[in-house]
Write a protein that holds these residues in place. Structure first.
Motif, PDB file in Angstrom:
ATOM      1  N   GLY A  62       0.806  -1.211   0.000  1.00 48.29           N
ATOM      2  CA  GLY A  62       0.000   0.000   0.000  1.00 48.29           C
ATOM      3  C   GLY A  62       0.842   1.265   0.000  1.00 48.29           C
ATOM      4  N   LEU A  63       1.909   1.281   0.799  1.00 46.25           N
ATOM      5  CA  LEU A  63       2.791   2.450   0.833  1.00 46.25           C
ATOM      6  C   LEU A  63       3.486   2.636  -0.511  1.00 46.25           C
ATOM      7  N   ALA A  64       3.846   1.528  -1.152  1.00 47.47           N
ATOM      8  CA  ALA A  64       4.462   1.632  -2.475  1.00 47.47           C
ATOM      9  C   ALA A  64       3.493   2.254  -3.473  1.00 47.47           C
ATOM     10  N   ALA A  65       2.219   1.856  -3.401  1.00 41.86           N
ATOM     11  CA  ALA A  65       1.215   2.406  -4.314  1.00 41.86           C
ATOM     12  C   ALA A  65       0.991   3.888  -4.050  1.00 41.86           C
ATOM     13  N   LEU A  66       0.874   4.252  -2.776  1.00 41.72           N
ATOM     14  CA  LEU A  66       0.668   5.659  -2.444  1.00 41.72           C
ATOM     15  C   LEU A  66       1.874   6.500  -2.833  1.00 41.72           C
ATOM     16  N   ARG A  67       3.050   5.940  -2.641  1.00 43.70           N
ATOM     17  CA  ARG A  67       4.268   6.657  -3.006  1.00 43.70           C
ATOM     18  C   ARG A  67       4.284   6.930  -4.507  1.00 43.70           C
ATOM     19  N   GLN A  68       3.964   5.908  -5.303  1.00 44.31           N
ATOM     20  CA  GLN A  68       3.938   6.073  -6.748  1.00 44.31           C
ATOM     21  C   GLN A  68       2.856   7.068  -7.159  1.00 44.31           C
ATOM     22  N   GLY A  69       1.696   6.965  -6.528  1.00 40.60           N
ATOM     23  CA  GLY A  69       0.610   7.879  -6.854  1.00 40.60           C
ATOM     24  C   GLY A  69       0.946   9.319  -6.508  1.00 40.60           C
ATOM     25  N   LEU A  70       1.565   9.532  -5.338  1.00 42.05           N
ATOM     26  CA  LEU A  70       1.935  10.892  -4.940  1.00 42.05           C
ATOM     27  C   LEU A  70       2.956  11.474  -5.902  1.00 42.05           C
ATOM     28  N   ARG A  71       3.878  10.648  -6.370  1.00 45.48           N
ATOM     29  CA  ARG A  71       4.874  11.128  -7.320  1.00 45.48           C
ATOM     30  C   ARG A  71       4.200  11.558  -8.620  1.00 45.48           C
ATOM     31  N   GLN A  72       3.208  10.766  -9.093  1.00 48.90           N
ATOM     32  CA  GLN A  72       2.507  11.113 -10.318  1.00 48.90           C
ATOM     33  C   GLN A  72       1.709  12.412 -10.149  1.00 48.90           C
ATOM     34  N   VAL A  73       1.055  12.549  -9.010  1.00 52.17           N
ATOM     35  CA  VAL A  73       0.284  13.764  -8.748  1.00 52.17           C
ATOM     36  C   VAL A  73       1.198  14.981  -8.706  1.00 52.17           C
ATOM     37  N   THR A  74       2.345  14.836  -8.045  1.00 54.93           N
ATOM     38  CA  THR A  74       3.286  15.947  -7.931  1.00 54.93           C
ATOM     39  C   THR A  74       3.809  16.359  -9.301  1.00 54.93           C
ATOM     40  N   ILE A  75       4.119  15.369 -10.148  1.00 54.36           N
ATOM     41  CA  ILE A  75       4.610  15.671 -11.491  1.00 54.36           C
ATOM     42  C   ILE A  75       3.550  16.438 -12.284  1.00 54.36           C
ATOM     43  N   GLN A  76       2.295  15.977 -12.208  1.00 53.30           N
ATOM     44  CA  GLN A  76       1.228  16.652 -12.935  1.00 53.30           C
ATOM     45  C   GLN A  76       0.986  18.053 -12.391  1.00 53.30           C
ATOM     46  N   GLU A  77       1.058  18.188 -11.076  1.00 55.92           N
ATOM     47  CA  GLU A  77       0.839  19.499 -10.459  1.00 55.92           C
ATOM     48  C   GLU A  77       1.901  20.495 -10.906  1.00 55.92           C
ATOM     49  N   ARG A  78       3.150  20.041 -10.954  1.00 53.01           N
ATOM     50  CA  ARG A  78       4.232  20.930 -11.382  1.00 53.01           C
ATOM     51  C   ARG A  78       4.103  21.296 -12.853  1.00 53.01           C
TER      52      ARG A  78
END
Length: 366
Positions: A62-78
């Motif tokens: 679960g932490l791996a999934a959230l970590r990957q998801g947060l990275r994707q969100v951050t990239i899109q936000e930037r």
């Protein structure tokens, strides 16, 4: 559980991240739910060990999934922020031109140096500016809303990561306690500890030790093993079979990069032939799933098993070492896309008939 709710939100916001992260989150949320139910049903110490093992593995995924998801969100936000910054400057220049025109006397705006035709053309151009500008403003307003949604999702993911890190640390402590309270399982084979002690005294490499251990009496085991087997730890393969490292040193096994404190589990059923420290390899566990085959796992910080114990597939064998990050550090690293999440390495070697073989023939590396 808050982590489960966060994982489900990752699944539902598939437009904000890669499809792979959503699928991983869905699987982890299911695993976490099943593990929690299994823990509720656990009656004895052994059942509790099995259930807590499932909880820890579900938390890790679960932490791996959230970590990957947060990275994707951050990239899109930037990316969206940068695009908005560029468009905002363009719109600001256009507004400046219009503002200058509004300050000019009305008669001058109606006249054009080339005459009536030029004046008509300029009027038509001006009439098209306002709708285009309105469309730009609407698009900008929509992107600002999307940006706000992304930032809210990012904040929620950060909170969930922090909760998840705290949860997995509690689960690991509970697992260690449950194992220490567990009644020892009966050993199927009483190893000759004198032989092992003598072997330890005359070897200077992990390969020599594993080879010497293979010369001890064989342990009856299952004749057929389904392949591919899961890796004994959550992580990614850093170096493959006989792939040299930066110093040019190659080993006949896999080097798996994993997180600090990651749980190491038995990839299949078998008998533990050795468990304990060995030279400078840290703690080493050698499992014999069937006669003539040995799995060598080196680099653990803590072991949960003992020599002669028969373990089933997925049974906890031990923990990796390293300093586990706090929830805040974990989420900050995830958002930044840093590589400090996998600070430990587990060495995995497979030996058949005393000789090393490519572990990729046995394990699924993904």
């Amino acid at each position: 559980m808050m982590l489960r709710a966060a994982l489900l939100s990752v699944v539902l916001t598939g437009s904000a991240m890669a499809q792979g992260a959503g699928e991983t989150a869905q699987r982890a949320a299911t695993l976490l739910t099943e593990a929690a139910q299994q823990l509720d049903r656990a009656e004895g110490a052994r059942d509790r060990v099995v259930a807590l093992t499932a909880v820890v593995r579900a938390y890790e995924e679960g932490l791996a999934a959230l970590r990957q998801g947060l990275r994707q969100v951050t990239i899109q936000e930037r990316a969206l922020s940068a695009d908005l910054d560029a468009r905002e400057a363009e719109i600001a220049r256009l507004l400046g031109v219009l503002s200058t025109m509004e300050r000019a006397p009305t008669p001058l705006l109606l006249l054009h140096p080339s005459g009536a035709l030029g004046t008509a053309r300029s009027s038509m151009m001006l009439s098209e500016v306002a709708p285009a500008l309105q469309a730009e403003a609407d698009a900008l307003r929509g992107d600002l809303t999307a940006l706000e949604d992304l930032r809210l999702l990012e904040e929620a993911a950060v909170r969930s990561l922090q909760e998840g890190v705290e949860g997995i640390q509690r689960a690991r402590v509970a697992l260690s306690t449950a194992i220490s309270d567990r009644t020892p399982l009966p050993a199927r084979l009483a190893e000759d500890t004198a032989q092992i002690a003598a072997l330890l005294g005359r070897v200077d490499t992990l390969e020599a030790f594993a080879q010497g251990l293979g010369q001890l009496p064989e342990v009856p085991g299952q004749a057929i093993l389904d392949r591919p087997l899961p890796l004994p730890v959550t992580g990614r393969v850093l170096r493959g079979f006989r792939q040299p490292d930066a110093a040019g040193v190659s080993r006949p096994g896999l080097v798996v990069a994993t997180a600090a404190g990651a749980l190491v589990t038995a990839p299949t059923s078998g008998t533990v032939r050795y468990a304990g420290p060995l030279l400078d390899y840290g703690n080493v566990i050698i499992q014999e799933p069937k006669p003539g085959v040995m799995f060598v796992l080196a680099g653990l910080s803590e072991t949960y098993t003992h020599v002669g114990q028969v373990v089933v597939a997925g049974a906890p064998l031990g923990l990796m070492g390293g300093t586990q990050p706090s929830g805040q550090d974990f989420s900050r690293d995830a958002a930044a896309g840093g590589g400090t999440s996998r600070t430990e390495t587990l060495y995995v070697e497979v030996r058949e008939g005393g000789s090393p073989v490519n572990p990729s023939e046995w394990f699924a590396e993904e």
